[in-house]
Every structure is written in structure tokens, then in C-alpha cells.
Scaffold this active site. Structure first.
Site, mmCIF file in Angstrom:
data_model
loop_
_atom_site.group_PDB
_atom_site.id
_atom_site.type_symbol
_atom_site.label_atom_id
_atom_site.label_comp_id
_atom_site.label_asym_id
_atom_site.label_seq_id
_atom_site.Cartn_x
_atom_site.Cartn_y
_atom_site.Cartn_z
ATOM 1 N N ASN A 90 22.836 25.459 43.692
ATOM 2 C CA ASN A 90 21.670 25.253 44.560
ATOM 3 C C ASN A 90 20.475 25.043 43.639
ATOM 4 O O ASN A 90 20.024 25.983 42.995
ATOM 5 C CB ASN A 90 21.492 26.500 45.444
ATOM 6 C CG ASN A 90 20.216 26.450 46.260
ATOM 7 O OD1 ASN A 90 19.555 25.420 46.347
ATOM 8 N ND2 ASN A 90 19.880 27.582 46.860
ATOM 9 N N TRP A 91 20.002 23.803 43.588
ATOM 10 C CA TRP A 91 18.895 23.502 42.664
ATOM 11 C C TRP A 91 17.537 23.922 43.226
ATOM 12 O O TRP A 91 16.542 23.857 42.514
ATOM 13 C CB TRP A 91 18.894 22.000 42.334
ATOM 14 C CG TRP A 91 19.927 21.605 41.324
ATOM 15 C CD1 TRP A 91 20.940 22.378 40.823
ATOM 16 C CD2 TRP A 91 20.034 20.333 40.670
ATOM 17 N NE1 TRP A 91 21.674 21.665 39.910
ATOM 18 C CE2 TRP A 91 21.146 20.406 39.791
ATOM 19 C CE3 TRP A 91 19.318 19.134 40.748
ATOM 20 C CZ2 TRP A 91 21.538 19.331 38.991
ATOM 21 C CZ3 TRP A 91 19.709 18.060 39.957
ATOM 22 C CH2 TRP A 91 20.812 18.160 39.087
ATOM 23 N N LYS A 92 17.508 24.269 44.515
ATOM 24 C CA LYS A 92 16.232 24.670 45.146
ATOM 25 C C LYS A 92 15.188 23.577 44.904
ATOM 26 O O LYS A 92 15.532 22.404 44.881
ATOM 27 C CB LYS A 92 15.805 26.048 44.618
ATOM 28 C CG LYS A 92 16.943 27.066 44.714
ATOM 29 C CD LYS A 92 16.537 28.465 44.408
ATOM 30 C CE LYS A 92 17.749 29.371 44.563
ATOM 31 N NZ LYS A 92 17.441 30.781 44.416
ATOM 32 N N HIS A 143 19.510 30.073 53.859
ATOM 33 C CA HIS A 143 19.234 30.722 52.570
ATOM 34 C C HIS A 143 18.071 31.701 52.763
ATOM 35 O O HIS A 143 17.152 31.429 53.537
ATOM 36 C CB HIS A 143 18.891 29.662 51.519
ATOM 37 C CG HIS A 143 18.834 30.234 50.141
ATOM 38 N ND1 HIS A 143 17.746 30.952 49.690
ATOM 39 C CD2 HIS A 143 19.740 30.236 49.134
ATOM 40 C CE1 HIS A 143 17.995 31.365 48.458
ATOM 41 N NE2 HIS A 143 19.197 30.950 48.095
ATOM 42 N N GLU A 147 15.556 32.283 51.099
ATOM 43 C CA GLU A 147 14.225 31.697 50.850
ATOM 44 C C GLU A 147 13.737 30.916 52.063
ATOM 45 O O GLU A 147 12.552 30.879 52.354
ATOM 46 C CB GLU A 147 14.278 30.831 49.575
ATOM 47 C CG GLU A 147 14.367 31.718 48.333
ATOM 48 C CD GLU A 147 15.079 31.099 47.144
ATOM 49 O OE1 GLU A 147 15.280 29.871 47.117
ATOM 50 O OE2 GLU A 147 15.437 31.869 46.219
ATOM 51 N N GLU A 156 24.618 36.726 49.724
ATOM 52 C CA GLU A 156 23.609 36.750 48.663
ATOM 53 C C GLU A 156 22.623 37.888 48.917
ATOM 54 O O GLU A 156 21.682 37.730 49.706
ATOM 55 C CB GLU A 156 22.838 35.432 48.630
ATOM 56 C CG GLU A 156 23.708 34.213 48.397
ATOM 57 C CD GLU A 156 22.886 33.062 47.843
ATOM 58 O OE1 GLU A 156 23.211 32.601 46.745
ATOM 59 O OE2 GLU A 156 21.917 32.651 48.492
ATOM 60 N N GLY A 193 17.775 35.441 41.613
ATOM 61 C CA GLY A 193 16.768 35.093 40.615
ATOM 62 C C GLY A 193 16.194 36.292 39.866
ATOM 63 O O GLY A 193 15.192 36.162 39.167
ATOM 64 N N SER A 205 22.188 35.781 40.821
ATOM 65 C CA SER A 205 22.229 36.012 39.364
ATOM 66 C C SER A 205 23.627 35.847 38.754
ATOM 67 O O SER A 205 23.974 36.565 37.812
ATOM 68 C CB SER A 205 21.638 37.388 39.020
ATOM 69 O OG SER A 205 20.269 37.445 39.407
ATOM 70 N N GLY A 227 22.174 29.609 41.659
ATOM 71 C CA GLY A 227 20.852 28.990 41.605
ATOM 72 C C GLY A 227 20.526 28.568 40.180
ATOM 73 O O GLY A 227 20.986 27.542 39.694
ATOM 74 N N GLY A 228 19.757 29.404 39.481
ATOM 75 C CA GLY A 228 19.245 29.071 38.149
ATOM 76 C C GLY A 228 20.293 28.517 37.192
ATOM 77 O O GLY A 228 20.050 27.513 36.501
HETATM 78 P P1 PGA Z 1 20.263 32.658 41.402
HETATM 79 O O1 PGA Z 1 20.120 32.090 42.904
HETATM 80 O O2 PGA Z 1 21.640 32.290 40.931
HETATM 81 O O3 PGA Z 1 19.172 31.947 40.623
HETATM 82 O O4 PGA Z 1 20.072 34.119 41.481
HETATM 83 C C1 PGA Z 1 21.174 32.155 43.814
HETATM 84 C C2 PGA Z 1 20.815 31.504 45.113
HETATM 85 O O5 PGA Z 1 19.682 31.669 45.587
HETATM 86 O O6 PGA Z 1 21.625 30.772 45.715
#
Ligand code: PGA
Length: 250
Positions: A9-11, A93, A95, A163, A169, A209, A230-231
Site C-alpha cells: 500500500n503506497w498510500k 483502511h 487512515e 491492521e 507506521g 510495520s 505500507g512503508g
Molecule cells: P506500515 O503500513 O507497513 O507502514 O506500518 C501498513 C498499512 O497501513 O497498510
């Protein structure tokens, strides 16, 4: 058997130069033994489809609207994502739930719309730190599952990502026992609601993470069928390490 899935997930990260990472990833994994998915920002969906041409990597949207079309400035429909070449969409998600006040009802109607547009869905759920500390995690997860999942879904078109919000993050990861407890709980809830067969066939991803250094131990937890990353999905080298760990867990 559920086929394992590594999803990135590149957000809100990446312009066209970032596609070099996808090209490097495809080159490093010419015939992956797990399913691969990346959700870039909507502006990169169609060009990522070109970057991954002749490769098994699939492309996802990060959200879609609950209606087919209409006067919704700035929104994107499932049909539009499909038309751009996406085959999946991430929904609910944390966010989006937080930044855009998305409720379980919103997520459920988006999921219905996405499935109607012939997209597969990755539906995200997870507790906050306060909920975890108040020992309410399973109750919250049960409520999110009940509210966010539409009645009509299958193991082919639906993936669930657990999640914990406090792990996204932050570099903080639940213990393996905590991950296992929630994944086993989700599996049993799915079997109760959708029947043994369908409940067993829906893939469950862990997210929060995940890195090459912790992926193997997470992938050995029962009912973890892959990760939503994500990251660490932004760099081919990091995502590749996670993909290899997932292949080793088969
Ligand atoms: P992260 O994000 O791997 O950067 O913790 C995960 C996500 O939000 O899908």
C-alpha cells in the site's frame, strides 16, 4: 489451500519515477509463488499496469466510492478503477476511517459497489491503542467484521487485513501470540457467518510495520496468509525480502 498474498500500500507516496521500483520488483520475482499486489496512488494505476505487463503482479486502488457514478467531486468509482486496470481495491483502511470519518456502513457499501464492478476487495479492520489497552480488541474486531463485510462475498473476491492502528507506521508490532489470537478469532467469525467452506477460503493478511526482518516469524503464525505492507513496499529491495519470506512460509 489459500494462496498467499503479499500486498503493498503506497498510500499518498510516489510519482511516475517511483514505478522503477515496480519494474525492479517484477524483474527480481519473474515467477512468484505467491500473489503480488500493489496499491499505488490512483494517478499511477494505469502506468503501473503497464510497468507490470506480462507479470503476475496485480494493481489495486486504495479506496472507491459506494456509488457507481454521480456528482461526487474528487471521488473514484469501482468501475473507474477497473477501467484503469486495477483488479483489487483496499477498503476501510484505518487512515480512511480516521481522515475521512468512514464508518463500517460506508466500508460495507463501498465493498458492495466494488464487488459489483468486478473488483476484488481487501477490507481492513483493526483496533486502536486505547481499545487494545482496555482489552476490547476482540469485541472491536467482531463489530468491524459484522459491519464492514457485505453478505455476499467469497474467498476469491475478498481478503481481510488485520491492521492494529497502533502498529501502522510506528515500528511497533504485536506479539506473535496477539496476532495469532486475532487471526484465529477472525477465521472463526467468518466460518460462523459465511459457512465453513467460504469462511476457510478467505485470506487474512496481517498489516502494521511488517519488514523483511520480522516477516518470517509473522508468516509462521496460524491463519496469517500474507501481509499488507505500507512503508516497506515502497522499495523493491524491502518488499522483495518480504515476498521471499512469504514464499518460504508455503
Ligand atoms: P506500515 O503500513 O507497513 O507502514 O506500518 C501498513 C498499512 O497501513 O497498510
Amino acid at each position: 489451500m489459500r494462496r498467499k498474498l503479499a500486498a503493498g500500500n503506497w498510500k499518498m507516496n510516489g510519482v511516475s519515477t517511483q514505478l522503477a521500483e515496480v519494474e525492479a520488483l517484477c524483474a527480481a520475482h519473474p515467477s512468484p509463488r505467491v500473489d503480488l499486489l500493489i496499491a499505488p496512488p490512483a494517478t499511477l494505476i494505469s502506468s503501473m499496469v503497464v510497468s507490470a505487463a506480462n507479470h503476475a503482479l496485480e494493481v489495486a486502488g486504495q479506496d472507491c466510492h459506494g456509488e457507481k457514478n454521480g456528482a461526487h467531486t474528487g471521488d473514484i468509482s469501482g468501475e473507474m478503477l477497473k477501467d484503469a486496470g486495477a483488479s483489487y481495491v483496499i477498503l476501510g483502511h484505518s487512515e480512511r476511517r480516521e481522515d475521512h470519518s468512514e464508518s463500517d456502513d460506508d466500508v460495507r457499501s463501498k465493498a458492495r459497489a466494488a464487488l459489483a464492478a468486478d473488483l476484488k476487495v481487501v477490507i481492513c479492520i483493526g483496533e486502536s491503542l486505547e481499545e487494545r489497552e482496555a482489552a476490547n480488541t476482540l469485541e472491536i474486531i467482531a463489530g468491524q467484521l459484522a459491519g464492514s463485510l457485505p453478505d455476499i462475498l467469497t474467498g476469491e473476491n475478498t481478503v481481510i487485513a488485520y491492521e492494529p492502528i497502533w502498529a501502522i507506521g510506528t515500528g511497533k508490532v504485536p506479539t506473535l501470540a496477539q496476532i495469532g489470537e486475532v487471526h484465529d478469532f477472525i477465521r472463526s467469525k467468518l466460518q460462523t457467518r459465511f459457512g465453513e467452506g467460504v469462511g476457510r477460503s478467505i485470506r487474512l493478511l496481517y498489516g502494521g510495520s511488517v519488514k523483511p526482518s520480522n516477516a518470517s516469524e509473522i508468516f509462521n503464525v496460524s491463519n496469517v496468509d500474507g501481509a499488507l505492507v505500507g512503508g516497506a513496499s515502497l522499495k523493491a529491495e524491502d518488499f522483495s525480502g518480504i515476498i521471499k519470506a512469504l514464499e518460504d512460509a508455503i
